[in-house]
Design an enzyme around this catalytic site. Sequence first.
Site, short mmCIF file in Angstrom:
data_model
loop_
_atom_site.label_atom_id
_atom_site.label_comp_id
_atom_site.label_asym_id
_atom_site.label_seq_id
_atom_site.Cartn_x
_atom_site.Cartn_y
_atom_site.Cartn_z
CD GLU A 88 -2.94 1.14 2.31
OE1 GLU A 88 -3.01 0.16 3.07
OE2 GLU A 88 -3.68 2.13 2.42
CE LYS A 266 -6.24 -0.61 5.86
NZ LYS A 266 -5.28 0.13 5.01
CG ASP A 282 1.00 -16.43 12.43
OD1 ASP A 282 0.11 -15.80 11.85
OD2 ASP A 282 0.90 -17.62 12.75
CG HIS A 380 -3.45 7.61 -0.33
ND1 HIS A 380 -2.68 6.58 0.17
CD2 HIS A 380 -4.35 7.04 -1.16
CE1 HIS A 380 -3.11 5.45 -0.34
NE2 HIS A 380 -4.13 5.70 -1.14
P1 NAD Z 1 9.80 -22.82 16.23
O1 NAD Z 1 9.21 -24.01 16.82
O2 NAD Z 1 10.24 -22.87 14.81
O3 NAD Z 1 11.07 -22.36 17.06
C1 NAD Z 1 11.11 -22.11 18.43
C2 NAD Z 1 12.25 -22.90 18.99
O4 NAD Z 1 13.49 -22.22 18.80
C3 NAD Z 1 12.12 -23.07 20.48
O5 NAD Z 1 11.33 -24.16 20.79
C4 NAD Z 1 13.55 -23.27 20.91
O6 NAD Z 1 13.85 -24.64 20.93
C5 NAD Z 1 14.39 -22.65 19.80
N1 NAD Z 1 15.19 -21.48 20.26
C6 NAD Z 1 16.49 -21.24 19.99
N2 NAD Z 1 16.89 -20.07 20.54
C7 NAD Z 1 15.83 -19.57 21.18
C8 NAD Z 1 15.63 -18.37 21.92
N3 NAD Z 1 16.58 -17.46 22.12
N4 NAD Z 1 14.37 -18.14 22.42
C9 NAD Z 1 13.37 -19.03 22.22
N5 NAD Z 1 13.52 -20.17 21.51
C10 NAD Z 1 14.75 -20.44 21.00
O7 NAD Z 1 8.86 -21.54 16.34
P2 NAD Z 1 7.73 -21.10 17.34
O8 NAD Z 1 8.06 -19.69 17.72
O9 NAD Z 1 7.50 -22.07 18.44
O10 NAD Z 1 6.44 -21.11 16.42
C11 NAD Z 1 6.19 -20.05 15.50
C12 NAD Z 1 5.60 -20.59 14.22
O11 NAD Z 1 4.46 -21.39 14.51
C13 NAD Z 1 5.13 -19.50 13.34
O12 NAD Z 1 5.63 -19.75 12.05
C14 NAD Z 1 3.62 -19.62 13.35
O13 NAD Z 1 3.06 -19.18 12.12
C15 NAD Z 1 3.43 -21.06 13.57
N6 NAD Z 1 2.17 -21.54 14.16
C16 NAD Z 1 1.24 -20.68 14.67
C17 NAD Z 1 0.08 -21.19 15.25
C18 NAD Z 1 -0.92 -20.25 15.85
O14 NAD Z 1 -0.62 -19.09 16.09
N7 NAD Z 1 -2.14 -20.71 16.14
C19 NAD Z 1 -0.11 -22.56 15.32
C20 NAD Z 1 0.87 -23.41 14.82
C21 NAD Z 1 2.02 -22.89 14.26
#
Ligand code: NAD
Length: 426
Positions: A88, A266, A282, A380
């Site tokens: 946008e 928005k 996300d 805009h």
């Molecule tokens: P992920 O599982 O890919 O990674 C997180 C992992 O990174 C942790 O479990 C940890 O083991 C590791 N890690 C390494 N260094 C870290 C640090 N400094 N701090 C924290 N963790 C560290 O990602 P996630 O964040 O658990 O999940 C995010 C993804 O899940 C997004 O892509 C999202 O779109 C998706 N998702 C969202 C939903 C929802 O919102 N309902 C549901 C399912 C999946």
Amino acid sequence: MNNEGTPSGSSRLPGFHRLPMAERVRLVAQSAGLTDEERAALGVGRPPLEEVDALSENAIGVLGIPLGVATNFRVNGRDVLVPMATEESSVVAGASHGAKMVREGGGFRAESTDPLMEVQVCLDDVADPASAAARVEAERASLLAEADACSRTLPAIGGGARDLRVRVIDGDFGPTVVVHLGVDVRDAMGANVVNTMGERLAPRLESLLGGRAVLRVIDNYAVRRIARARATVPASAMGGPEAVAGVLRTFSVARHDVHRAVGHNKGMMNGVTAVVLATGNDTRAFESCAHAYAARTGAYRPLPVWGRDAKGDLTADLELPVPVGIVGGLTRAHPTVRAVLKILGVKTARELGEILVCVGLASKLAAEHALATAGIQRGHMRLHASKLAALAGAQGAEIAEVAARLVSGGDITAPRAADILREIRK
Ligand code: NAD
């Protein structure tokens, strides 16, 4: 402007928008110390198709969204260049303009809570739901330890399972016991890790409570992970006291009518979503949570809040849930996102959340200022005119000429852009 880069690390880059794209890339790359590889990942060159194929299903290509950089941000005394992915026009310019007005009052002050996310295990057919909370509390330590066993990383870096709370809701099939597990997810968004923990705890909770787990999933209403930003915008930076008064009048409409409250939010999300997307986070999780938060009192309310202080300056406040990470998900998997995070210079997910609320305030402030003064369309449509010129097929210097004639003629439409281009080329 100074073409030697941004030696002071300043995000104040007057004239940045007038530079050719290659020069903008050079400046940002120099300022952030990007390697040649990271610089190429900004999209100047071929998209890395094989990486995209691993991210989502049935990929047949890449949808390019412009990645811009908002200037002028100062957050807690640190200058920040803010990459924004948006299709946008006016969004990047608006955020930069809003940040410039805020900067004249000293910049944004931001803070945040610990990065706590929750997973909920929902159980039906629990025997004696009223005593569920006490039964969970009695097993608290061992339940938290079992959740922590799901992640080797989190407990090692100061995160991990923190607490349990229990609610009982009336469902369509009788009472449902909802057990929330709070987890400090450190620098991750945390969906995967909390989902894993919820699934691990569900069988234990079933036998503890004598019920049946019908749901074990992240609580997307991330109200325990909050960032707040605040700023004072000098009336002089906005063009005088009338502009402050105008902003308060438009805000009054948003405070008292959902039809304006939605547009108000928005305008904030224009900037916020662009940064959530640019950082590989996300957008759906963020947006659904933000709108639920806007309705937390039972009515949908405007999130950015304006006021006026004793000196007549505008006060700006915003509080948002910030379910975002700088590790996990797409954040380390996508080369452009890695470069974006480096440009932002954030070391923790909390810092990213704090910048997001500042961007939300800046975006909304710029839109509100335009609405209260010249009207939203003037700026805009000027930017829109350039887009129409390019779409009509204008090249190089023709784009500016067609855009200028579109604006001066007042008929800013695609057919008029095509006519002007034909006239120029005659
Ligand atoms: P992920 O599982 O890919 O990674 C997180 C992992 O990174 C942790 O479990 C940890 O083991 C590791 N890690 C390494 N260094 C870290 C640090 N400094 N701090 C924290 N963790 C560290 O990602 P996630 O964040 O658990 O999940 C995010 C993804 O899940 C997004 O892509 C999202 O779109 C998706 N998702 C969202 C939903 C929802 O919102 N309902 C549901 C399912 C999946």
